[in-house]
Design a protein around this motif. Structure first.
Motif, mmCIF file in Angstrom:
data_model
loop_
_atom_site.group_PDB
_atom_site.id
_atom_site.type_symbol
_atom_site.label_atom_id
_atom_site.label_comp_id
_atom_site.label_asym_id
_atom_site.label_seq_id
_atom_site.Cartn_x
_atom_site.Cartn_y
_atom_site.Cartn_z
ATOM 1 N N TYR A 22 59.496 47.106 -0.015
ATOM 2 C CA TYR A 22 60.168 47.724 -1.155
ATOM 3 C C TYR A 22 60.312 46.703 -2.288
ATOM 4 C CZ TYR A 22 61.564 51.345 2.197
ATOM 5 O OH TYR A 22 61.563 52.337 3.137
ATOM 6 N N ARG A 23 60.505 47.223 -3.493
ATOM 7 C CA ARG A 23 60.821 46.399 -4.656
ATOM 8 C C ARG A 23 62.233 46.771 -5.101
ATOM 9 N NH1 ARG A 23 58.865 41.661 -6.838
ATOM 10 N NH2 ARG A 23 59.121 41.636 -9.099
ATOM 11 N N LEU A 24 63.176 45.849 -4.903
ATOM 12 C CA LEU A 24 64.592 46.138 -5.120
ATOM 13 C C LEU A 24 65.034 45.699 -6.510
ATOM 14 C CD1 LEU A 24 65.957 44.815 -1.695
ATOM 15 C CD2 LEU A 24 64.937 47.033 -2.206
ATOM 16 N N PHE A 25 65.763 46.579 -7.173
ATOM 17 C CA PHE A 25 66.374 46.291 -8.473
ATOM 18 C C PHE A 25 67.868 46.575 -8.363
ATOM 19 C CE2 PHE A 25 61.952 47.217 -9.267
ATOM 20 C CZ PHE A 25 61.579 46.306 -10.248
ATOM 21 N N PRO A 26 68.672 46.099 -9.317
ATOM 22 C CA PRO A 26 70.126 46.301 -9.199
ATOM 23 C C PRO A 26 70.553 47.754 -9.040
ATOM 24 C CG PRO A 26 69.673 44.641 -10.853
ATOM 25 C CD PRO A 26 68.343 45.191 -10.440
ATOM 26 N N GLY A 27 69.858 48.686 -9.692
ATOM 27 C CA GLY A 27 70.315 50.072 -9.633
ATOM 28 C C GLY A 27 69.419 51.021 -8.872
ATOM 29 N N TYR A 28 68.288 50.554 -8.382
ATOM 30 C CA TYR A 28 67.355 51.448 -7.708
ATOM 31 C C TYR A 28 66.348 50.616 -6.919
ATOM 32 C CZ TYR A 28 64.297 50.152 -11.609
ATOM 33 O OH TYR A 28 63.558 49.445 -12.523
ATOM 34 N N ARG A 29 65.498 51.302 -6.170
ATOM 35 C CA ARG A 29 64.420 50.611 -5.446
ATOM 36 C C ARG A 29 63.140 51.431 -5.520
ATOM 37 N NH1 ARG A 29 66.702 51.705 0.669
ATOM 38 N NH2 ARG A 29 68.571 50.861 -0.284
ATOM 39 N N ARG A 30 62.034 50.729 -5.524
ATOM 40 C CA ARG A 30 60.724 51.370 -5.505
ATOM 41 C C ARG A 30 59.942 50.881 -4.292
ATOM 42 N NH1 ARG A 30 59.003 50.074 -11.786
ATOM 43 N NH2 ARG A 30 60.345 51.613 -12.809
ATOM 44 N N LEU A 31 58.868 51.573 -4.009
ATOM 45 C CA LEU A 31 57.940 51.037 -3.019
ATOM 46 C C LEU A 31 57.158 49.902 -3.660
ATOM 47 C CD1 LEU A 31 56.446 54.190 -1.281
ATOM 48 C CD2 LEU A 31 58.015 52.534 -0.299
ATOM 49 N N ASP A 32 56.886 48.868 -2.888
ATOM 50 C CA ASP A 32 56.057 47.773 -3.363
ATOM 51 C C ASP A 32 54.674 48.313 -3.712
ATOM 52 O OD1 ASP A 32 55.312 44.962 -3.741
ATOM 53 O OD2 ASP A 32 54.147 45.240 -1.911
ATOM 54 N N ALA A 33 54.098 47.829 -4.814
ATOM 55 C CA ALA A 33 52.801 48.329 -5.287
ATOM 56 C C ALA A 33 51.717 48.173 -4.229
ATOM 57 C CB ALA A 33 52.400 47.602 -6.571
ATOM 58 N N GLY A 34 51.741 47.062 -3.509
ATOM 59 C CA GLY A 34 50.747 46.863 -2.456
ATOM 60 C C GLY A 34 50.889 47.884 -1.345
ATOM 61 N N ASN A 35 52.116 48.274 -1.051
ATOM 62 C CA ASN A 35 52.374 49.290 -0.036
ATOM 63 C C ASN A 35 51.730 50.611 -0.440
ATOM 64 O OD1 ASN A 35 53.681 51.369 1.528
ATOM 65 N ND2 ASN A 35 55.315 49.934 2.013
ATOM 66 N N VAL A 36 51.898 51.008 -1.697
ATOM 67 C CA VAL A 36 51.337 52.259 -2.199
ATOM 68 C C VAL A 36 49.808 52.205 -2.186
ATOM 69 C CG1 VAL A 36 51.195 53.821 -4.175
ATOM 70 C CG2 VAL A 36 53.371 52.710 -3.614
ATOM 71 N N LYS A 37 49.256 51.061 -2.587
ATOM 72 C CA LYS A 37 47.796 50.916 -2.626
ATOM 73 C C LYS A 37 47.198 51.031 -1.228
ATOM 74 C CE LYS A 37 46.309 47.787 -5.395
ATOM 75 N NZ LYS A 37 45.952 46.459 -5.994
ATOM 76 N N ARG A 38 47.838 50.374 -0.258
ATOM 77 C CA ARG A 38 47.332 50.458 1.120
ATOM 78 C C ARG A 38 47.467 51.872 1.671
ATOM 79 N NH1 ARG A 38 50.020 45.569 1.134
ATOM 80 N NH2 ARG A 38 51.891 46.501 2.048
ATOM 81 N N ALA A 39 48.562 52.556 1.319
ATOM 82 C CA ALA A 39 48.751 53.929 1.784
ATOM 83 C C ALA A 39 47.671 54.843 1.213
ATOM 84 C CB ALA A 39 50.136 54.434 1.378
ATOM 85 N N ARG A 40 47.366 54.696 -0.075
ATOM 86 C CA ARG A 40 46.333 55.535 -0.700
ATOM 87 C C ARG A 40 44.986 55.335 -0.006
ATOM 88 N NH1 ARG A 40 47.021 53.919 -5.522
ATOM 89 N NH2 ARG A 40 48.232 55.674 -6.351
ATOM 90 N N ARG A 41 44.667 54.076 0.295
ATOM 91 C CA ARG A 41 43.403 53.780 0.973
ATOM 92 C C ARG A 41 43.388 54.387 2.377
ATOM 93 N NH1 ARG A 41 43.187 48.683 -0.459
ATOM 94 N NH2 ARG A 41 44.335 47.905 1.348
ATOM 95 N N ARG A 42 44.516 54.302 3.063
ATOM 96 C CA ARG A 42 44.612 54.847 4.417
ATOM 97 C C ARG A 42 44.488 56.366 4.404
ATOM 98 N NH1 ARG A 42 48.637 52.024 5.621
ATOM 99 N NH2 ARG A 42 50.343 53.522 5.400
ATOM 100 N N PHE A 43 45.116 57.042 3.432
ATOM 101 C CA PHE A 43 45.062 58.502 3.350
ATOM 102 C C PHE A 43 43.632 58.972 3.083
ATOM 103 C CE2 PHE A 43 49.700 58.501 1.638
ATOM 104 C CZ PHE A 43 50.139 58.101 2.888
ATOM 105 N N ARG A 44 42.902 58.227 2.255
ATOM 106 C CA ARG A 44 41.510 58.597 1.990
ATOM 107 C C ARG A 44 40.664 58.482 3.262
ATOM 108 N NH1 ARG A 44 41.088 55.273 -3.714
ATOM 109 N NH2 ARG A 44 42.040 56.870 -5.056
ATOM 110 N N ARG A 45 40.964 57.460 4.055
ATOM 111 C CA ARG A 45 40.231 57.316 5.318
ATOM 112 C C ARG A 45 40.545 58.479 6.252
ATOM 113 N NH1 ARG A 45 42.338 52.907 7.103
ATOM 114 N NH2 ARG A 45 43.478 53.691 8.923
#
Length: 353
Positions: free
Chosen positions: A279-302
């Motif tokens: 995750y990418r943590l900020f004071p008021g919110y959190r996002r998924l780490d960009a690398g996490n999303v990129k790997r997920a997209r590649r995995r879903f295509r497979r």
């Protein structure tokens, strides 16, 4: 035999260990074979332990390439039963000493609890020192680890089981590092390294870094601290104090014969975002780490290619994706999941027909 060793080798303890080791693996042939003759197998394990003839079997080694290549050493199921049996007996001795903010492989803890705790600190403090240990499991020194274990484990027969497990490490070689007081041969004469994948390795890792936890919280009095295995964060309102803490942490790590990863240990404003456990943590919110999303997209295509060519059932692909979606939902991921999966009919068909 000592009382602790009696508890370790008692049939009910071995039986419970077998069911713990089975979780998530019951359909594997070696597990099914073991359970087909469960009582006989457990009696053989019990006899081998009590007669000191127990010898761990060969690992099944394979490499996973999620983020970076890592060697995983999977022990035979019989040995995994012994690992669970050992942990059930000795873990309570250490659990009462472990600090609250150690989150890996502990009941009531876990990845998402660690991220929640880090997020709460990100809202309260201005700066963070992000730390990561270089090659943690391959560099764990057996002599140091045994010294830490012997503070709580007094039974010589239980210590014999531990040394048996330590002496049967994985295939990955530890790094060649020198520490204060070492002679020229120290990196080659000191036994080190734990196989990634063993139940005991995860527990031993917590024991190994417990002194670090106590220094950070009790000596340095860090106001905000979270550790998950070898990834840990120190939060404070003073950047200068965190730089001083960095130097102190380096000294503790040297005493444990492990090293901080030089490029990954930085002091930064929390407002810039903190990458932690995917995750990418900020004071008021959190996002998924960009690398996490990129790997997920590649995995879903497979997965999509495998479903289209009949290599994977659609139901199995959906099940694999669902675990990632559950992980993603712990961040502010409004519409992200559906956007990533919008082009895959096997995902859109979930719950229909």
């Amino acid at each position: 035999m000592g009382a602790m060793f009696d508890r370790l080798t008692a049939f009910p303890n071995l039986l419970r260990a077998a069911y713990l080791a089975q979780r998530g693996k019951r359909r594997r042939p070696n597990v099914s074979t073991f359970f087909l003759n469960l009582e006989t197998e457990l009696v053989q394990v019990q006899t081998a332990l009590r007669t000191r003839t127990y010898q761990p079997g060969p690992f099944r080694n394979f490499v996973i390439r999620e983020k970076k290549p890592r060697m995983i050493s999977a022990a035979p199921f019989r040995d995994r039963v012994v690992h669970h049996a050992l942990c059930q007996v000795i873990e309570p001795l250490f659990e009462r000493r472990f600090l609250f903010d150690s989150y890996a492989c502990r009941k009531g803890k876990g990845t998402h609890a660690a991220v929640d705790r880090a997020s709460s600190y990100a809202r309260r403090y201005r700066y963070v020192l992000k730390c990561d240990l270089a090659q943690f499991f391959p560099s764990i020194d057996h002599q140091v680890l045994l010294g830490l274990l012997q503070r709580r484990v007094q039974d010589p027969e239980v210590l014999w089981v531990i040394t048996r497990i330590l002496g049967h490490g994985g295939s990955e070689r530890g790094p060649v590092w020198y520490f204060p007081g070492d002679d020229l041969l120290a990196p080659w004469t000191r036994s080190r390294g734990l196989p990634i994948g063993n139940q005991t390795s995860q527990f031993f890792g917590n024991v190994y870094l417990d002194p670090l936890d106590h220094v950070v919280k009790e000596s340095l009095r860090c106001p905000g601290y979270v550790r998950y295995v070898d990834d840990f964060l120190l939060f404070a309102d003073s950047k200068a104090w965190l730089h001083e803490a960095h130097a102190a942490v380096e000294d503790v790590c040297a005493s444990l014969r492990v090293r901080l990863h030089a490029r990954k240990c930085v002091v930064a404003p929390v407002s810039n975002g903190v990458t932690f456990l995917g995750y990418r943590l900020f004071p008021g919110y959190r996002r998924l780490d960009a690398g996490n999303v990129k790997r997920a997209r590649r995995r879903f295509r497979r997965y999509d290619q495998e479903v289209r060519h009949g290599m994977r059932p659609a139901e199995q692909a959906r099940a694999c994706v669902q675990s990632w979606v559950a992980h993603a939902q712990h961040a502010n991921t409004y519409r992200l999941c559906e956007r990533l999966l919008a082009d895959f009919p096997w995902w859109q068909a979930r719950g229909k027909g």
